[in-house]
Design a protein around this motif. Sequence first.
Motif, PDB file in Angstrom:
ATOM      1  N   VAL A   1       0.852  -1.191   0.000  1.00 57.80           N
ATOM      2  CA  VAL A   1       0.000   0.000   0.000  1.00 57.80           C
ATOM      3  C   VAL A   1       0.887   1.240   0.000  1.00 57.80           C
ATOM      4  O   VAL A   1       1.838   1.335   0.784  1.00 57.80           O
ATOM      5  N   GLU A   2       0.585   2.165  -0.887  1.00 59.21           N
ATOM      6  CA  GLU A   2       1.399   3.377  -0.963  1.00 59.21           C
ATOM      7  C   GLU A   2       0.509   4.628  -1.021  1.00 59.21           C
ATOM      8  O   GLU A   2      -0.372   4.730  -1.865  1.00 59.21           O
ATOM      9  N   PHE A   3       0.741   5.533  -0.092  1.00 60.89           N
ATOM     10  CA  PHE A   3       0.129   6.862  -0.134  1.00 60.89           C
ATOM     11  C   PHE A   3       1.118   7.774  -0.864  1.00 60.89           C
ATOM     12  O   PHE A   3       2.272   7.895  -0.448  1.00 60.89           O
ATOM     13  N   LYS A   4       0.673   8.431  -1.939  1.00 60.38           N
ATOM     14  CA  LYS A   4       1.555   9.299  -2.717  1.00 60.38           C
ATOM     15  C   LYS A   4       1.032  10.729  -2.702  1.00 60.38           C
ATOM     16  O   LYS A   4       0.004  11.035  -3.311  1.00 60.38           O
ATOM     17  N   GLU A   5       1.733  11.584  -1.971  1.00 60.91           N
ATOM     18  CA  GLU A   5       1.395  13.017  -1.932  1.00 60.91           C
ATOM     19  C   GLU A   5      -0.097  13.230  -1.655  1.00 60.91           C
ATOM     20  O   GLU A   5      -0.760  14.051  -2.295  1.00 60.91           O
ATOM     21  N   VAL A   6      -0.617  12.506  -0.680  1.00 58.64           N
ATOM     22  CA  VAL A   6      -2.053  12.554  -0.377  1.00 58.64           C
ATOM     23  C   VAL A   6      -2.403  13.810   0.416  1.00 58.64           C
ATOM     24  O   VAL A   6      -1.758  14.134   1.420  1.00 58.64           O
ATOM     25  N   SER A   7      -3.424  14.513  -0.041  1.00 56.74           N
ATOM     26  CA  SER A   7      -3.958  15.667   0.686  1.00 56.74           C
ATOM     27  C   SER A   7      -5.465  15.504   0.820  1.00 56.74           C
ATOM     28  O   SER A   7      -6.144  15.033  -0.106  1.00 56.74           O
ATOM     29  N   PHE A   8      -5.977  15.893   1.991  1.00 58.78           N
ATOM     30  CA  PHE A   8      -7.413  15.780   2.227  1.00 58.78           C
ATOM     31  C   PHE A   8      -7.810  16.694   3.373  1.00 58.78           C
ATOM     32  O   PHE A   8      -7.085  16.852   4.355  1.00 58.78           O
ATOM     33  N   THR A   9      -8.976  17.304   3.235  1.00 55.37           N
ATOM     34  CA  THR A   9      -9.545  18.078   4.335  1.00 55.37           C
ATOM     35  C   THR A   9     -11.063  18.026   4.250  1.00 55.37           C
ATOM     36  O   THR A   9     -11.631  17.932   3.155  1.00 55.37           O
ATOM     37  N   TYR A  10     -11.718  18.038   5.410  1.00 52.98           N
ATOM     38  CA  TYR A  10     -13.176  18.091   5.438  1.00 52.98           C
ATOM     39  C   TYR A  10     -13.661  19.508   5.161  1.00 52.98           C
ATOM     40  O   TYR A  10     -14.735  19.714   4.636  1.00 52.98           O
ATOM     41  N   ASP A  11     -12.839  20.487   5.568  1.00 51.67           N
ATOM     42  CA  ASP A  11     -13.188  21.903   5.454  1.00 51.67           C
ATOM     43  C   ASP A  11     -12.051  22.622   4.727  1.00 51.67           C
ATOM     44  O   ASP A  11     -10.914  22.616   5.201  1.00 51.67           O
ATOM     45  N   PRO A  12     -12.318  23.234   3.570  1.00 53.12           N
ATOM     46  CA  PRO A  12     -11.262  23.915   2.801  1.00 53.12           C
ATOM     47  C   PRO A  12     -10.489  24.959   3.606  1.00 53.12           C
ATOM     48  O   PRO A  12      -9.337  25.281   3.274  1.00 53.12           O
ATOM     49  N   ASP A  13     -11.092  25.486   4.655  1.00 51.96           N
ATOM     50  CA  ASP A  13     -10.423  26.512   5.458  1.00 51.96           C
ATOM     51  C   ASP A  13      -9.559  25.928   6.580  1.00 51.96           C
ATOM     52  O   ASP A  13      -8.865  26.664   7.277  1.00 51.96           O
ATOM     53  N   VAL A  14      -9.634  24.603   6.768  1.00 47.42           N
ATOM     54  CA  VAL A  14      -8.865  23.957   7.841  1.00 47.42           C
ATOM     55  C   VAL A  14      -7.960  22.896   7.239  1.00 47.42           C
ATOM     56  O   VAL A  14      -8.422  21.853   6.769  1.00 47.42           O
ATOM     57  N   GLU A  15      -6.648  23.150   7.244  1.00 45.37           N
ATOM     58  CA  GLU A  15      -5.695  22.199   6.670  1.00 45.37           C
ATOM     59  C   GLU A  15      -5.657  20.926   7.505  1.00 45.37           C
ATOM     60  O   GLU A  15      -5.586  20.971   8.729  1.00 45.37           O
ATOM     61  N   LEU A  16      -5.717  19.774   6.834  1.00 41.98           N
ATOM     62  CA  LEU A  16      -5.751  18.510   7.562  1.00 41.98           C
ATOM     63  C   LEU A  16      -4.557  17.661   7.130  1.00 41.98           C
ATOM     64  O   LEU A  16      -3.443  17.866   7.615  1.00 41.98           O
ATOM     65  N   ILE A  17      -4.749  16.733   6.209  1.00 42.09           N
ATOM     66  CA  ILE A  17      -3.636  15.917   5.713  1.00 42.09           C
ATOM     67  C   ILE A  17      -3.088  16.598   4.457  1.00 42.09           C
ATOM     68  O   ILE A  17      -3.840  16.901   3.530  1.00 42.09           O
ATOM     69  N   LYS A  18      -1.794  16.816   4.441  1.00 46.96           N
ATOM     70  CA  LYS A  18      -1.201  17.537   3.314  1.00 46.96           C
ATOM     71  C   LYS A  18       0.069  16.834   2.849  1.00 46.96           C
ATOM     72  O   LYS A  18       1.006  16.622   3.623  1.00 46.96           O
ATOM     73  N   ASN A  19       0.058  16.445   1.569  1.00 50.35           N
ATOM     74  CA  ASN A  19       1.234  15.853   0.919  1.00 50.35           C
ATOM     75  C   ASN A  19       1.831  14.694   1.728  1.00 50.35           C
ATOM     76  O   ASN A  19       3.041  14.611   1.933  1.00 50.35           O
ATOM     77  N   LEU A  20       0.974  13.790   2.183  1.00 48.54           N
ATOM     78  CA  LEU A  20       1.424  12.630   2.963  1.00 48.54           C
ATOM     79  C   LEU A  20       1.856  11.513   2.023  1.00 48.54           C
ATOM     80  O   LEU A  20       1.111  11.097   1.149  1.00 48.54           O
ATOM     81  N   SER A  21       3.075  11.037   2.217  1.00 42.95           N
ATOM     82  CA  SER A  21       3.585   9.907   1.439  1.00 42.95           C
ATOM     83  C   SER A  21       4.058   8.813   2.389  1.00 42.95           C
ATOM     84  O   SER A  21       4.853   9.079   3.292  1.00 42.95           O
ATOM     85  N   ILE A  22       3.531   7.604   2.208  1.00 42.82           N
ATOM     86  CA  ILE A  22       3.929   6.444   3.007  1.00 42.82           C
ATOM     87  C   ILE A  22       4.035   5.250   2.063  1.00 42.82           C
ATOM     88  O   ILE A  22       3.159   5.042   1.221  1.00 42.82           O
ATOM     89  N   ASP A  23       5.099   4.476   2.215  1.00 43.24           N
ATOM     90  CA  ASP A  23       5.273   3.269   1.416  1.00 43.24           C
ATOM     91  C   ASP A  23       5.217   2.070   2.361  1.00 43.24           C
ATOM     92  O   ASP A  23       6.129   1.854   3.165  1.00 43.24           O
TER      93      ASP A  23
END
Length: 245
Positions: free
Chosen positions: A8-30
Motif C-alpha cells: 500500500v502506498e500513499f503518494k502526496e495525499v492531501s485531504f480536508t473536510y473543510d477547505p479553510d482547515v488544513e488537515l492531511i497535506k502531501n502525505l507519502s507512506i510506502d
Amino acid sequence: MENPNGKVEFKEVSFTYDPDVELIKNLSIDVKAGETVAIVGQTGAGKSTLINLLMRFYELDNGTIEIDGIESTAYTRDSLRKNFGMVLQDTWLFDGSVKENIRYGKPKATEEEIVAAAKSAYAHSFIERLPKGYDTKLGNKGISLSTGQQQLLTIARVMLADPPMLILDEATSSVDTLTEVRIQTAFLKMMEDRTSFVIAHRLSTIREADVILVMDKGAVVEVGNHDTLMQKKGFYYRLHESQFK
C-alpha cells in the motif's frame, strides 16, 4: 481486486473536510506487504481519517493511494473493502446466533472452520459456556454479551474470512485485563504476514510496528519507528512519556 499482495502506498495525499482547515497535506507512506502501520495520537487527532481514505469512504483532494501499484480508485469499492478485515472499536453484531454472526465473514464456512476461528480468537471457551453454545441467540431476542466478548466475536469473524489486509482499532479501555490480553494476543496472531493498519490507543502495543504515524489536530506530525521517534524527543516521545509516567 483479487488476491492482493498487500503493498500500500500513499503518494502526496492531501485531504480536508473543510477547505479553510488544513488537515492531511502531501502525505507519502510506502507500506510493504506484510508490514504493520500504527496510527497514534490523542482523541480527536484524526486517526480514523486515514482509514476512511484507505477504504474510500471519502475521496482524496489530491494525490493517490495505490494497492499493489494500482490506484485504489481503479478497483470497485466492494472488492476493495472485501480485501480488508476490519475490527473496530464499535463492534457490530446482528440479531441471530453466535454461529451466524461469525459465519458472516464467510457465508459457506463449515462448522469446523467456525470453531477453529473462534478458538484462534480466544472466543471458544466463553461461547461453550453460553446456554446453547454456538446456537445461542444474540440481540433483542437473545442474550447480551459483554463488550470484550463482542470484540472477540468480531475478531473470530475476521479470522474466518482470512483477508489479506487488516484495519484494527485496538481500543480495549472498556474490557477487563484478562480479556484485553486475549484481544491483544488474537490481534498479533491475526496480523502475522498481513499488511495491517492499527489505530493504537496504548503505545505499549505498537512498539514493534514497522511504521508509526503520529497525528495531532488532524495532521501527521511525525513518521518513523518507535526507536527513531523516541530519539527525536518530539510529539511521540511526549505522548509516550505521559502514558508511562
